[in-house]
Design a protein around this motif. Structure first.
Motif: not given
Length: 242
Positions: A82-85, A114-116, A163-165, A193-200
């Motif tokens: 499930l993609a971050p949202h 989790l991603i900020s 943020v709301q996404y 979406d590209e940024a949300l896939r960044n493992e770092a």
């Protein structure tokens, strides 16, 4: 209280480990989750537009086709990541706080991701600043009359970035509104979406039985890794508060 401080002034999340769930039904665990989240705000009523939406369980999944095309596998249910949202919920809008209580983890996988949101904003500012103006403009979110709304992906609240996404709900919302996404909007959504896939930028957090994750839904996006659950055993409860 340390939980409130972590949500408002710290990383935007808190994890309570080892809540005692012995002898509790899944529904009773959902009530416990709502009780705990009340320390951070006023719990939302159970979502009338989605009955039982406070219990997140594995639904029946069609097994994938075998590699040789000879039909479906009989080895159980593999559920996609499930993609971050962020959660949108119903009126009056996205809840401020989200709580997830792990009643039964999946046998394999299903870790929380989790991603900020502010970290994603900073990454885009540094690497793709031209897309940011679009992300501060309104998008349509969702298609259901009781849940659909409009709003930006990023907004400024005082000196903080909120943020709301949810890419899926944005696509549905624009289709339902007969308002196709423009090329500039699609490019901006592709960039986030590209940024949300960044493992770092991602924090992976396995939840064990009795663990409760509480997070600021205006600051953090949450997702989930893929998991394998042949007996539909996995169960989390969800609660929202303002």
């Amino acid at each position: 209280m340390r939980v409130l401080s972590a949500l408002s002034d710290g990383p935007g999340l808190a994890v309570l480990r080892g809540l005692r769930l012995g002898g509790l039904t899944d529904e009773a665990c959902a009530e416990l989750c709502r009780s705990v989240i009340s320390v951070a705000g006023t719990p939302r009523p159970r979502e009338s537009a989605a009955p039982m939406d406070d219990l997140l369980t594995t639904q029946a999944v069609q097994p994938p086709a075998s590699e040789n095309g000879g039909g479906a596998s009989s080895t159980g249910a593999e559920v996609a990541a499930l993609a971050p949202h962020t959660d949108r919920a119903g009126p009056p809008g996205p809840p401020r706080v989200l709580a997830l209580l792990c009643v039964r983890p999946a046998p394999v996988g299903g870790d929380s991701l989790l991603i900020s949101g502010p970290s994603v904003h900073r990454r885009l500012l540094a690497e793709q600043p031209t897309v940011l103006p679009e992300l501060f403009r309104d998008f349509h979110f969702g298609a259901e009359p009781a849940l659909a709304r409009t709003g930006p992906v990023f907004s400024r609240v005082g000196n903080r970035i909120a943020v709301q996404y949810n890419r899926y709900q944005i696509e549905r919302g624009h289709q339902a509104a007969s308002n196709p996404l423009t090329p500039a909007q699609r490019a901006a959504l592709d960039a986030i979406d590209e940024a949300l896939r960044n493992e770092a930028l991602l924090l992976r957090l396995p939840l064990r039985r009795g663990d409760l994750l509480m997070l600021d839904n205006h600051t953090l996006l949450h997702g989930r890794t893929a998991y394998f659950d042949p007996h539909r055993h996995r169960c989390l409860t969800r609660a929202w508060a303002d």
